[in-house]
Motif scaffolding. Structure first.
Motif, PDB file in Angstrom:
ATOM      1  N   LEU A  65      65.208 -48.342  38.487  1.00 56.62           N
ATOM      2  CA  LEU A  65      64.977 -49.454  37.566  1.00 56.62           C
ATOM      3  C   LEU A  65      64.493 -50.709  38.277  1.00 56.62           C
ATOM      4  O   LEU A  65      64.738 -50.915  39.464  1.00 56.62           O
ATOM      5  N   GLN A  66      63.833 -51.564  37.498  1.00 59.31           N
ATOM      6  CA  GLN A  66      63.480 -52.902  37.949  1.00 59.31           C
ATOM      7  C   GLN A  66      64.673 -53.836  37.712  1.00 59.31           C
ATOM      8  O   GLN A  66      65.701 -53.432  37.154  1.00 59.31           O
ATOM      9  N   ASN A  67      64.544 -55.109  38.108  1.00 61.06           N
ATOM     10  CA  ASN A  67      65.667 -56.057  38.047  1.00 61.06           C
ATOM     11  C   ASN A  67      66.271 -56.183  36.653  1.00 61.06           C
ATOM     12  O   ASN A  67      67.477 -55.992  36.453  1.00 61.06           O
ATOM     13  N   ASP A  68      65.437 -56.558  35.669  1.00 58.30           N
ATOM     14  CA  ASP A  68      65.950 -56.784  34.318  1.00 58.30           C
ATOM     15  C   ASP A  68      66.461 -55.491  33.698  1.00 58.30           C
ATOM     16  O   ASP A  68      67.439 -55.496  32.940  1.00 58.30           O
ATOM     17  N   GLU A  69      65.806 -54.378  34.013  1.00 58.14           N
ATOM     18  CA  GLU A  69      66.260 -53.088  33.491  1.00 58.14           C
ATOM     19  C   GLU A  69      67.635 -52.738  34.052  1.00 58.14           C
ATOM     20  O   GLU A  69      68.518 -52.260  33.326  1.00 58.14           O
ATOM     21  N   ALA A  70      67.830 -52.984  35.358  1.00 60.89           N
ATOM     22  CA  ALA A  70      69.121 -52.699  35.979  1.00 60.89           C
ATOM     23  C   ALA A  70      70.218 -53.576  35.376  1.00 60.89           C
ATOM     24  O   ALA A  70      71.342 -53.113  35.142  1.00 60.89           O
ATOM     25  N   GLU A  71      69.875 -54.831  35.115  1.00 65.64           N
ATOM     26  CA  GLU A  71      70.841 -55.726  34.486  1.00 65.64           C
ATOM     27  C   GLU A  71      71.261 -55.198  33.119  1.00 65.64           C
ATOM     28  O   GLU A  71      72.450 -55.209  32.768  1.00 65.64           O
ATOM     29  N   GLN A  72      70.291 -54.717  32.341  1.00 62.88           N
ATOM     30  CA  GLN A  72      70.616 -54.174  31.026  1.00 62.88           C
ATOM     31  C   GLN A  72      71.473 -52.917  31.135  1.00 62.88           C
ATOM     32  O   GLN A  72      72.419 -52.726  30.364  1.00 62.88           O
ATOM     33  N   ALA A  73      71.157 -52.056  32.083  1.00 65.19           N
ATOM     34  CA  ALA A  73      71.935 -50.824  32.251  1.00 65.19           C
ATOM     35  C   ALA A  73      73.385 -51.140  32.598  1.00 65.19           C
ATOM     36  O   ALA A  73      74.319 -50.508  32.084  1.00 65.19           O
ATOM     37  N   PHE A  74      73.590 -52.121  33.482  1.00 56.48           N
ATOM     38  CA  PHE A  74      74.946 -52.499  33.853  1.00 56.48           C
ATOM     39  C   PHE A  74      75.669 -53.171  32.694  1.00 56.48           C
ATOM     40  O   PHE A  74      76.811 -52.823  32.357  1.00 56.48           O
ATOM     41  N   GLN A  75      75.029 -54.135  32.045  1.00 58.92           N
ATOM     42  CA  GLN A  75      75.698 -54.918  31.001  1.00 58.92           C
ATOM     43  C   GLN A  75      75.893 -54.129  29.710  1.00 58.92           C
ATOM     44  O   GLN A  75      76.706 -54.530  28.869  1.00 58.92           O
TER      45      GLN A  75
END
Length: 506
Positions: free
Chosen positions: A38-48
């Protein structure tokens, strides 16, 4: 073949809706093919997406809520993350078409406006690389235009309430959305009939419903002010020199540069397609061109004033994207004002524009293969899947939970192990760490340099919950080949295992 396509688009300009939908479906497919990292924002969404909260950090929560819903209905995957993003982008184009139909007389030009959205770099370049909350804002901007223009053209209580709902949800999508309704008010003040709509009693229930939507998150912000503001303020001061006058000038220059970067592609497309009408369109105007043009100018001025107020040295293009999205509609209204022959407009604009944006999406997919050939490795090359597979092979089982202080690792490990809770220090816990530790051993992971020890924040979290590393207590290193590198380069992971906590005595 090209002649047949041209004639077909002349007869059926509405087919553009399906072509645009097909483009975004292709974007989802290409994102899935590109990489499972994932890219940065995608990784943030996956975690959150593990948690449903009133606030998550420096961004408002609406996009997170939508992602949470999609993940819990369809599961967590690259496909579901991309599906939400591209679904919202398509809705942005569709609402834009509806908004244009409200005020544009020529029946073909609204489809030109819809195509014009694809010329906005935030929609087809930045979004396909890595945007989330900004994508939600673009969709809400189009919806706001629908509600605003409907109220101005055919006022009714339902329209005002819809406008209030849109403003409320827009604000909890991204904070800079609030600039748009303020800019709209300023632009409406210049027209007598629009002023009457502005001072209508029905504005009161619209404002109240917007406040009702925003208030729960606003209360959260008041209790978490540093968390909600620090990241954005720091980003606005990127590269700051400490000289207030110099930094302010740099900020204003960055606004100009970002405005040009976001508007030149749109202006170029319209200039190439409507080159015969440039002179007449430049001179033509109507109350609608004055309104939309005034909103664009007022938005940029407000951004500049906010930048000066915060001493910003850098204003990024994505922060201006909600306001630059108005540009295609403004240009279409200028074309509509000349009342020229627009029968060929859609047929001339659709094929080259759709071809260009599709080629860019293909380029993104191919760049992951080409980059390693020249030693260029990005976030989508980091081998998270190989790392977790080797961890499972080493242990013979998945960990009961994961601890990391790196957001990219948090999101990507969550993607690879959707049923394993991922915990980051200094963030809300998706599960009770004590309960998770009693189920089995845990994994601590981090991007490692040679000999880098256990991260301090992870060690503090363990100590706070009475957890210890397994018997040897040593941090380990694992160098895993980058994706598509054929083993020529590796990415270093650090990891350690946490001992299972004893079950409580009954």
């Amino acid at each position: 073949m090209s002649t047949r396509i041209h004639k077909f688009l002349v007869r059926r300009p509405d087919i553009v809706i399906w072509l645009v939908l097909g483009y975004f479906v292709l974007c989802v497919l290409l994102r899935v093919i590109r990489s499972d990292s994932l890219q940065n924002d995608e990784a943030e969404q996956a975690f959150q997406a593990q948690m449903l909260l009133l606030g998550y950090g420096r961004q408002p929560p609406l996009y997170n809520w939508l992602q949470y819903g999609v993940v819990h209905v369809f599961g967590l995957s690259v496909a579901t993350i991309s599906l939400l993003k591209n679904g919202l982008l398509f809705l942005c184009c569709l609402f834009y078409l509806v908004a244009a139909r409200i005020v544009v007389r020529d029946r073909r030009l609204p489809f030109v406006a819809m195509l014009g959205v694809l010329a906005v770099p935030s929609v087809t370049v930045l979004a396909q690389r890595d945007l989330t909350h900004a994508v939600g804002t673009l969709c809400l901007v189009s919806l706001f235009l629908c509600a605003q223009l409907s109220v101005l053209k055919r006022p009714g209580l339902f329209g005002y309430l819809a406008l209030g709902v849109t403003v409320g949800f827009g604000i909890i999508t991204k904070y800079n959305f609030v600039i748009l309704p303020v800019a709209a008010i300023l632009a409406m003040l210049t027209d007598a009939q629009f002023r009457r709509r502005l001072f209508d009693w029905r504005v009161i229930p619209a404002v109240l419903i917007a406040i009702a939507i925003v208030t729960p998150h606003l209360v959260w912000v008041l209790y978490h002010l540093d968390l909600a503001t620090t990241g954005t303020v720091q980003a606005m001061h990127d590269g700051a020199s400490g000289n207030a006058a110099k930094d302010t000038m740099r900020g204003l220059i960055s606004i100009l540069e970002s405005t040009l970067a976001g508007s030149i592609p749109v202006l170029a497309v319209f200039a190439l397609v409507f080159y015969r009408d440039i002179g007449a369109a430049f001179r033509a105007q109507s109350r609608w061109t004055r309104l939309i043009g005034g909103m664009i100018i007022a938005s940029l001025v407000l951004v500049a004033l906010i930048g000066i107020g915060f001493g910003a040295s850098s204003i990024r293009q994505k922060w201006l994207s909600p306001f630059l999205l108005l540009l295609p509609l403004y240009l279409v209204l200028k074309l509509d004002a000349i009342e020229g022959d627009m029968r060929q407009s859609v047929a001339r604009m659709a094929p080259p524009l759709l071809g260009i944006v599709t080629a860019f999406s293909l380029y993104l997919a191919l760049s992951n293969l080409i980059g390693p050939l020249i030693g260029d490795y990005g976030k989508e090359h980091i081998p998270y899947r190989s790392f977790v597979e080797q961890v499972v092979k080493e242990r013979g089982e998945r960990p009961a939970y994961v601890i990391t202080d790196d957001l990219m690792l948090a999101g990507n490990l969550r993607l690879q192990w959707p049923d394993v809770p991922v915990i980051m220090p200094d963030t809300p816990l998706p599960v009770s760490l004590e309960a998770a530790a009693q189920i089995g051993s845990g994994l601590i992971a981090w991007p490692a340099k040679a000999g880098e020890p256990l991260p301090v924040s992870a060690a503090a979290l363990l100590a706070a919950h009475g957890l210890i590393l397994e018997a040897n207590g040593n941090a380990r290193q694992m160098a895993v080949p980058y994706l598509f590198s054929r083993g020529r380069a590796t990415f270093p992971f650090g990891y350690a295992f946490v001992k299972q906590a004893p079950l409580p005595v009954r």
